[in-house]
Write an enzyme that holds these catalytic residues in place. Sequence first.
Site, PDB file in Angstrom:
ATOM      1  N   LYS A   1      28.824  34.048  42.294  1.00 19.48           N
ATOM      2  CA  LYS A   1      28.956  33.836  40.846  1.00 19.48           C
ATOM      3  C   LYS A   1      27.666  34.241  40.133  1.00 19.48           C
ATOM      4  CE  LYS A   1      32.432  30.286  41.495  1.00 19.48           C
ATOM      5  NZ  LYS A   1      32.771  28.879  41.700  1.00 19.48           N
TER       6      LYS A   1
ATOM      7  N   GLN B   1      29.790  23.158  41.104  1.00 21.40           N
ATOM      8  CA  GLN B   1      30.604  23.624  42.227  1.00 21.40           C
ATOM      9  C   GLN B   1      31.257  22.446  42.952  1.00 21.40           C
ATOM     10  OE1 GLN B   1      31.170  26.968  43.036  1.00 21.40           O
ATOM     11  NE2 GLN B   1      32.669  26.116  44.449  1.00 21.40           N
TER      12      GLN B   1
ATOM     13  N   ASP C   1      34.736  26.535  33.480  1.00 23.60           N
ATOM     14  CA  ASP C   1      35.682  26.401  34.592  1.00 23.60           C
ATOM     15  C   ASP C   1      37.051  25.922  34.087  1.00 23.60           C
ATOM     16  OD1 ASP C   1      35.161  27.151  37.160  1.00 23.60           O
ATOM     17  OD2 ASP C   1      34.104  25.310  37.725  1.00 23.60           O
TER      18      ASP C   1
END
Length: 286
Positions: free
Chosen positions: A53, A97, A120
């Site tokens: 990412k 994460q 997200d």
Amino acid sequence: MTAQLIDGNALSMQLRAQVAADTAQLKAKGLTPGLAVVLVGDNPASQVYVRNKVKACEDAGLHSVLEKYEADMSEADLLARVQALNNDPSIHGILVQLPLPAHIDAQKVIEAINPLKDVDGFHMASAGALMTGMPGFWPCTPYGCMKMLESIGYSLKGKHAVVIGRSNIVGKPMALMLLQQNATVTICHSATPDLKAMTLQADVIVAAVGKRNVLTADMVKPGAVVLDVGMNRNDQGKLCGDVDFEGVKQVASYITPVPGGVGPMTITMLLVNTLESAQRALSEKS
Ligand code: NAP
């Protein structure tokens, strides 16, 4: 019939080039889109994901920060870091994460992220926005699937879409996105008694289960479009999806491979969301 591939790598390259061009324009106006990625602990898969990412951000010219913490970090300390990132004007997207260590309440951490930076799309406010058709960030994996359908010019209006899986990060948001595009949507899960009876009716099938061969050729209507979100390992240890790719590609009209399908699109949509967040921040300033 042999299905055409929907190539997630190629589509990602196109979309990332557009993100890079738009980022350069924003930079010329004095704003660099910034993503903060927070990793707690040393889960090997998570380490690979966050590295990818951050690299994708750098390649597209975005600013990115990787914050790594020990697995014994307290929940309170993590919440304080999220708060600091919420207040940091150089950061437009915050990604924590998952999975987090068991002593940390992941939902609490997600809810601590400012929804305006929830790239997200996991915050309750983002889920509510998707459900009600209001502006908000869409979760990256199903958003990537929608882009794949768009890339083949597929109109969902009047089509029957079957989503296999009902997780908050893939199955449910996927179903809502398909519904928003006027598909008739069926959601299947582990308690669905006859999955095949459902999938055989589908014009579009999205498999998001996490089990190999959940979808085989005999379960697919000729000409259906098949998107494979699953990420599993086969007997040789190679990455594979939920779909029996070799069999289903003989029946479907379009199919996504694993690897090289939905996977790369997920990171791409993270960049798209982060860019959009920065664009919103700029338009609010002016
Ligand atoms: P998850 O939270 O474990 O959800 C799996 C879903 O599959 C559940 O809703 C479960 O039903 C359903 N299911 C399980 N067995 C089934 C069966 N035999 N028939 C029908 N449905 C069944 O997983 P997830 O997070 O949504 O992820 C799904 C897969 O996508 C995983 O392989 C994951 O690694 C992959 N993934 C890939 C990406 C990417 O970027 N490519 C991103 C995210 C996830 P119940 O709800 O009844 O338990």
